[in-house]
Design a protein around this motif. Structure first.
Motif, PDB file in Angstrom:
ATOM      1  N   TYR A  43       0.852  -1.181   0.000  1.00  0.00           N
ATOM      2  CA  TYR A  43       0.000   0.000   0.000  1.00  0.00           C
ATOM      3  C   TYR A  43       0.894   1.239   0.000  1.00  0.00           C
ATOM      4  CZ  TYR A  43      -3.491  -3.447   1.403  1.00  0.00           C
ATOM      5  OH  TYR A  43      -4.304  -4.550   1.461  1.00  0.00           O
ATOM      6  N   ALA A  44       0.760   2.047  -1.039  1.00  0.00           N
ATOM      7  CA  ALA A  44       1.563   3.275  -1.156  1.00  0.00           C
ATOM      8  C   ALA A  44       3.045   2.994  -0.904  1.00  0.00           C
ATOM      9  CB  ALA A  44       1.045   4.356  -0.189  1.00  0.00           C
ATOM     10  N   GLY A  45       3.522   1.926  -1.516  1.00  0.00           N
ATOM     11  CA  GLY A  45       4.943   1.607  -1.413  1.00  0.00           C
ATOM     12  C   GLY A  45       5.344   0.804  -0.182  1.00  0.00           C
ATOM     13  N   ARG A  46       4.388   0.559   0.733  1.00  0.00           N
ATOM     14  CA  ARG A  46       4.741  -0.160   1.967  1.00  0.00           C
ATOM     15  C   ARG A  46       4.145  -1.569   1.964  1.00  0.00           C
ATOM     16  NH1 ARG A  46       3.375   1.984   7.283  1.00  0.00           N
ATOM     17  NH2 ARG A  46       1.295   2.134   6.358  1.00  0.00           N
ATOM     18  N   PRO A  47       5.005  -2.585   1.986  1.00  0.00           N
ATOM     19  CA  PRO A  47       4.496  -3.966   2.047  1.00  0.00           C
ATOM     20  C   PRO A  47       3.717  -4.181   3.342  1.00  0.00           C
ATOM     21  CG  PRO A  47       6.874  -3.924   1.629  1.00  0.00           C
ATOM     22  CD  PRO A  47       6.474  -2.534   1.976  1.00  0.00           C
ATOM     23  N   PHE A  48       2.624  -4.913   3.243  1.00  0.00           N
ATOM     24  CA  PHE A  48       1.752  -5.157   4.401  1.00  0.00           C
ATOM     25  C   PHE A  48       2.030  -6.555   4.947  1.00  0.00           C
ATOM     26  CE2 PHE A  48      -2.558  -6.268   6.167  1.00  0.00           C
ATOM     27  CZ  PHE A  48      -2.584  -5.300   7.147  1.00  0.00           C
ATOM     28  N   ARG A  49       2.536  -6.616   6.184  1.00  0.00           N
ATOM     29  CA  ARG A  49       2.760  -7.879   6.896  1.00  0.00           C
ATOM     30  C   ARG A  49       3.781  -8.794   6.217  1.00  0.00           C
ATOM     31  NH1 ARG A  49      -0.570  -8.278  11.821  1.00  0.00           N
ATOM     32  NH2 ARG A  49      -1.589  -6.246  11.750  1.00  0.00           N
ATOM     33  N   ALA A  77      14.600  -5.023   0.577  1.00  0.00           N
ATOM     34  CA  ALA A  77      15.419  -4.213  -0.335  1.00  0.00           C
ATOM     35  C   ALA A  77      15.160  -4.629  -1.790  1.00  0.00           C
ATOM     36  CB  ALA A  77      16.895  -4.375   0.013  1.00  0.00           C
ATOM     37  N   THR A  78      15.081  -5.945  -2.030  1.00  0.00           N
ATOM     38  CA  THR A  78      14.851  -6.427  -3.395  1.00  0.00           C
ATOM     39  C   THR A  78      13.469  -6.002  -3.884  1.00  0.00           C
ATOM     40  OG1 THR A  78      16.244  -8.326  -2.898  1.00  0.00           O
ATOM     41  CG2 THR A  78      14.867  -8.481  -4.858  1.00  0.00           C
ATOM     42  N   LEU A  79      12.523  -6.141  -2.981  1.00  0.00           N
ATOM     43  CA  LEU A  79      11.135  -5.795  -3.299  1.00  0.00           C
ATOM     44  C   LEU A  79      11.032  -4.308  -3.667  1.00  0.00           C
ATOM     45  CD1 LEU A  79       8.487  -7.051  -0.750  1.00  0.00           C
ATOM     46  CD2 LEU A  79       8.264  -4.885  -1.921  1.00  0.00           C
ATOM     47  N   ARG A  80      11.703  -3.472  -2.909  1.00  0.00           N
ATOM     48  CA  ARG A  80      11.680  -2.034  -3.234  1.00  0.00           C
ATOM     49  C   ARG A  80      12.329  -1.773  -4.586  1.00  0.00           C
ATOM     50  NH1 ARG A  80       9.596   0.695   0.616  1.00  0.00           N
ATOM     51  NH2 ARG A  80       9.885   0.175   2.811  1.00  0.00           N
ATOM     52  N   ALA A  81      13.410  -2.501  -4.857  1.00  0.00           N
ATOM     53  CA  ALA A  81      14.099  -2.326  -6.141  1.00  0.00           C
ATOM     54  C   ALA A  81      13.191  -2.758  -7.294  1.00  0.00           C
ATOM     55  CB  ALA A  81      15.400  -3.120  -6.145  1.00  0.00           C
ATOM     56  N   VAL A  82      12.444  -3.853  -7.084  1.00  0.00           N
ATOM     57  CA  VAL A  82      11.519  -4.326  -8.119  1.00  0.00           C
ATOM     58  C   VAL A  82      10.412  -3.297  -8.341  1.00  0.00           C
ATOM     59  CG1 VAL A  82       9.754  -6.072  -8.633  1.00  0.00           C
ATOM     60  CG2 VAL A  82      12.008  -6.787  -7.813  1.00  0.00           C
ATOM     61  N   LEU A  83       9.855  -2.790  -7.240  1.00  0.00           N
ATOM     62  CA  LEU A  83       8.787  -1.785  -7.366  1.00  0.00           C
ATOM     63  C   LEU A  83       9.312  -0.546  -8.095  1.00  0.00           C
ATOM     64  CD1 LEU A  83       7.165  -2.026  -3.813  1.00  0.00           C
ATOM     65  CD2 LEU A  83       6.155  -2.782  -5.983  1.00  0.00           C
ATOM     66  N   ASP A  84      10.487  -0.116  -7.702  1.00  0.00           N
ATOM     67  CA  ASP A  84      11.102   1.065  -8.283  1.00  0.00           C
ATOM     68  C   ASP A  84      11.336   0.865  -9.780  1.00  0.00           C
ATOM     69  OD1 ASP A  84      12.012   3.640  -7.792  1.00  0.00           O
ATOM     70  OD2 ASP A  84      14.107   2.970  -7.794  1.00  0.00           O
ATOM     71  N   ALA A  85      11.908  -0.277 -10.133  1.00  0.00           N
ATOM     72  CA  ALA A  85      12.224  -0.552 -11.536  1.00  0.00           C
ATOM     73  C   ALA A  85      10.958  -0.619 -12.385  1.00  0.00           C
ATOM     74  CB  ALA A  85      13.003  -1.860 -11.641  1.00  0.00           C
ATOM     75  N   ASN A  86       9.832  -0.965 -11.742  1.00  0.00           N
ATOM     76  CA  ASN A  86       8.573  -1.013 -12.473  1.00  0.00           C
ATOM     77  C   ASN A  86       7.787   0.290 -12.353  1.00  0.00           C
ATOM     78  OD1 ASN A  86       8.410  -3.754 -13.666  1.00  0.00           O
ATOM     79  ND2 ASN A  86       8.615  -4.409 -11.546  1.00  0.00           N
ATOM     80  N   GLY A  87       8.438   1.306 -11.807  1.00  0.00           N
ATOM     81  CA  GLY A  87       7.809   2.628 -11.740  1.00  0.00           C
ATOM     82  C   GLY A  87       6.646   2.698 -10.776  1.00  0.00           C
ATOM     83  N   ARG A  88       6.714   1.906  -9.690  1.00  0.00           N
ATOM     84  CA  ARG A  88       5.626   2.012  -8.718  1.00  0.00           C
ATOM     85  C   ARG A  88       6.154   2.057  -7.271  1.00  0.00           C
ATOM     86  NH1 ARG A  88       1.029  -0.523  -9.231  1.00  0.00           N
ATOM     87  NH2 ARG A  88       1.142  -0.459 -11.487  1.00  0.00           N
ATOM     88  N   ALA A  89       7.222   2.840  -7.102  1.00  0.00           N
ATOM     89  CA  ALA A  89       7.887   2.916  -5.794  1.00  0.00           C
ATOM     90  C   ALA A  89       6.936   3.336  -4.675  1.00  0.00           C
ATOM     91  CB  ALA A  89       9.065   3.874  -5.876  1.00  0.00           C
ATOM     92  N   ALA A  90       5.995   4.221  -4.942  1.00  0.00           N
ATOM     93  CA  ALA A  90       5.132   4.721  -3.865  1.00  0.00           C
ATOM     94  C   ALA A  90       3.668   4.369  -4.120  1.00  0.00           C
ATOM     95  CB  ALA A  90       5.298   6.225  -3.724  1.00  0.00           C
ATOM     96  N   GLN A  91       3.471   3.362  -4.953  1.00  0.00           N
ATOM     97  CA  GLN A  91       2.095   3.005  -5.313  1.00  0.00           C
ATOM     98  C   GLN A  91       1.646   1.703  -4.657  1.00  0.00           C
ATOM     99  OE1 GLN A  91       1.480   3.153  -9.615  1.00  0.00           O
ATOM    100  NE2 GLN A  91       3.168   4.598  -9.755  1.00  0.00           N
ATOM    101  N   ASP A  92       0.394   1.355  -4.908  1.00  0.00           N
ATOM    102  CA  ASP A  92      -0.097   0.047  -4.483  1.00  0.00           C
ATOM    103  C   ASP A  92       0.415  -1.012  -5.455  1.00  0.00           C
ATOM    104  OD1 ASP A  92      -1.454   1.440  -2.580  1.00  0.00           O
ATOM    105  OD2 ASP A  92      -3.467   0.998  -3.350  1.00  0.00           O
ATOM    106  N   ALA A  93       0.597  -2.220  -4.946  1.00  0.00           N
ATOM    107  CA  ALA A  93       1.052  -3.317  -5.813  1.00  0.00           C
ATOM    108  C   ALA A  93       0.719  -4.642  -5.145  1.00  0.00           C
ATOM    109  CB  ALA A  93       2.560  -3.218  -6.058  1.00  0.00           C
ATOM    110  N   ALA A  94       0.760  -5.676  -5.954  1.00  0.00           N
ATOM    111  CA  ALA A  94       0.677  -7.042  -5.429  1.00  0.00           C
ATOM    112  C   ALA A  94       2.050  -7.674  -5.651  1.00  0.00           C
ATOM    113  CB  ALA A  94      -0.392  -7.843  -6.170  1.00  0.00           C
ATOM    114  N   ILE A  95       2.588  -8.272  -4.597  1.00  0.00           N
ATOM    115  CA  ILE A  95       3.910  -8.888  -4.685  1.00  0.00           C
ATOM    116  C   ILE A  95       3.745 -10.397  -4.602  1.00  0.00           C
ATOM    117  CG2 ILE A  95       6.099  -9.219  -3.431  1.00  0.00           C
ATOM    118  CD1 ILE A  95       5.934  -6.502  -4.708  1.00  0.00           C
ATOM    119  N   ARG A  96       4.483 -11.091  -5.434  1.00  0.00           N
ATOM    120  CA  ARG A  96       4.569 -12.542  -5.283  1.00  0.00           C
ATOM    121  C   ARG A  96       6.017 -12.925  -5.012  1.00  0.00           C
ATOM    122  NH1 ARG A  96       2.188 -18.040  -7.835  1.00  0.00           N
ATOM    123  NH2 ARG A  96       4.093 -19.230  -7.583  1.00  0.00           N
ATOM    124  N   ILE A  97       6.220 -13.667  -3.945  1.00  0.00           N
ATOM    125  CA  ILE A  97       7.545 -14.180  -3.589  1.00  0.00           C
ATOM    126  C   ILE A  97       7.491 -15.694  -3.776  1.00  0.00           C
ATOM    127  CG2 ILE A  97       9.280 -14.376  -1.773  1.00  0.00           C
ATOM    128  CD1 ILE A  97       7.962 -11.934  -0.431  1.00  0.00           C
TER     129      ILE A  97
END
Lengths: 282, 282
Positions: A43-49, A77-97
């Motif tokens: 949410y807004a660049g911050r992973p939840f839980r 750190a990796t997750l932030r780099a992935v978000l950043d590289a995809n142009g969504r550093a401060a946006q909502d996103a769904a992450i899959r690990i």
């Protein structure tokens, strides 16, 4: 819940564009479903839980006797780099690990020294459904007799088949019972039943993934002095309560409006829990 | 049964060296276990029962509503090219054919127009075990309540866990019961019980893969006027018969010498079937 994955992903910490990234065809995740995954919202660049998800993955790796050296700081750190590289550093996103046991020789037994593969990918976060959903109890059973039913393994084909069966009947979600006929879960969510001002949710031993949102809802309910009982639930009981809702890390709390074309009551307790959950997300 | 895969594999018919071949990280086979595979032996350069394996894969693809455009002639040509590239054109080999639903967006429901991935890899063919094997009935159950239990899907983690459990107890193989307590199969083979001059083998509905060698054995037995009954089998019954054997495409017929440390009789009927099976292979 269908979203395009984005262009840049991380394989073992290395960022790659999709067309350049390739997984070893011998990877046991691909060959045998020998691996685990987690999905979580940002949410807004911050992973939840994130911690909770990695704790669950660590517990799963222990059951699979798979080495687990993943550190939350490194993933963050990796997750932030992935978000950043995809142009969504401060946006909502769904992450899959995704964590697999890595490549190995032929055969079922794991290699003596596995080299796990860790993949982190981001997608746009789909909005929560804007209407209550209809579910269908499907024919496919959850395997309560395997520890893998309580892990988020790569083996999701039964869930795929269950959801396809429900979708073919015009429903939004599938409800799976186990081989003993008890309710287990939805194709991509845990289930809760509201009855007499209390919550009931299937026992983990009935073949249930210990959902992160499931646990949050149990804690929220108890904080509100709402009783929560983990027990076996017959499918008929779902239709006879005061409400049914699903929980899922990406969507939070999602009420069901109908099961097998029968209307389900909309307990005000669900709204109360949803509001409390949304406050946690903020 | 552990063998190194060889260097050259085919991805959608294109030969690649292992280091060059990469699978899309979004492949649904890797992400969700959404795919099928077959393993079969090659004797002196000749694939054994390739048609039967591709028929089973086609039937599995139909259950999964997955497009299946694989032609036996094309597979045969690719398979020969793979064997040739690995320097084993006229030798024995083990072939694995893997079919996934291909890459797709996030979410469980398959894409409208999937582009399946077909992989063909070769390994040295391990010799059949030179001694009768010991098996252990393990705690992990086979999911008789899903159609996937009757398909050779990529979701093999329960088999991996079952074999690891048996191996930790010093056994060579695992026997899995289903959630109703009936015998289903071994971790990588079908099971037969010899009793009173007849054969019994678990019903497919008990969560059993319709093995190619299982069917060959049933046909051979009937040709010898040996009764074969497909029925539910209690685990205790395995210990009380005149012999137990496993069937598997790569190993053929493999007798069990012990189950849970109890000696199993060695019916002469098993030798007779094994001799007949070897004549088919020649």
């Amino acid at each position: 819940m269908k979203q395009e994955q984005e262009e840049v992903i991380a394989l073992n910490g290395v960022l790659m564009r999709r067309g350049e990234a390739g997984v070893d065809p011998r990877d046991r995740g691909l060959m045998l479903g020998d691996g685990l995954f987690e999905t979580l919202p940002v949410y807004a660049g911050r992973p939840f839980r994130l911690d909770d998800h990695l704790d669950r993955m660590r517990a799963g790796a222990a059951v699979l006797a798979m080495p687990f050296t993943v550190q939350v700081e490194t993933v963050m750190a990796t997750l932030r780099a992935v978000l950043d590289a995809n142009g969504r550093a401060a946006q909502d996103a769904a992450i899959r690990i995704t964590l697999t046991r890595g490549a190995g020789p032929r055969g079922l037994l794991p290699p003596a020294n596995p080299r796990p593969l860790l993949m982190i990918a981001a997608s746009p976060l789909a909005p929560a459904p804007d209407r209550p959903l209809a579910a269908r109890i499907v024919s496919i059973r959850r395997n309560e007799g395997s520890p893998s039913a309580q892990l988020k393994t790569l083996g999701y084909l039964d869930n795929v088949l269950a959801l396809a069966e429900a979708a073919a009947l015009g429903a939004d979600e599938a409800i799976l019972c186990n081989n003993h006929g008890n309710v287990a879960c939805a194709s991509r969510a845990n289930l809760f039943l509201v009855r007499g001002g209390a919550l009931m949710t299937p026992l983990l031993a009935d073949g249930v993934l210990p959902g992160i949102t499931r646990r949050i809802v149990i804690e929220l309910a108890r904080a509100f002095a709402i009783d929560v009982v983990e027990r076996s639930i017959a499918p008929e009981a779902l239709m006879q309560g005061d409400g049914v809702f699903m929980t899922n890390s990406l969507l939070g709390i999602v009420p069901l409006a109908a099961i097998n074309d029968r209307a389900i009551a909309a307990s005000p307790l669900i709204k109360r829990l949803t509001d409390a959950y949304r406050r946690l997300m903020a």
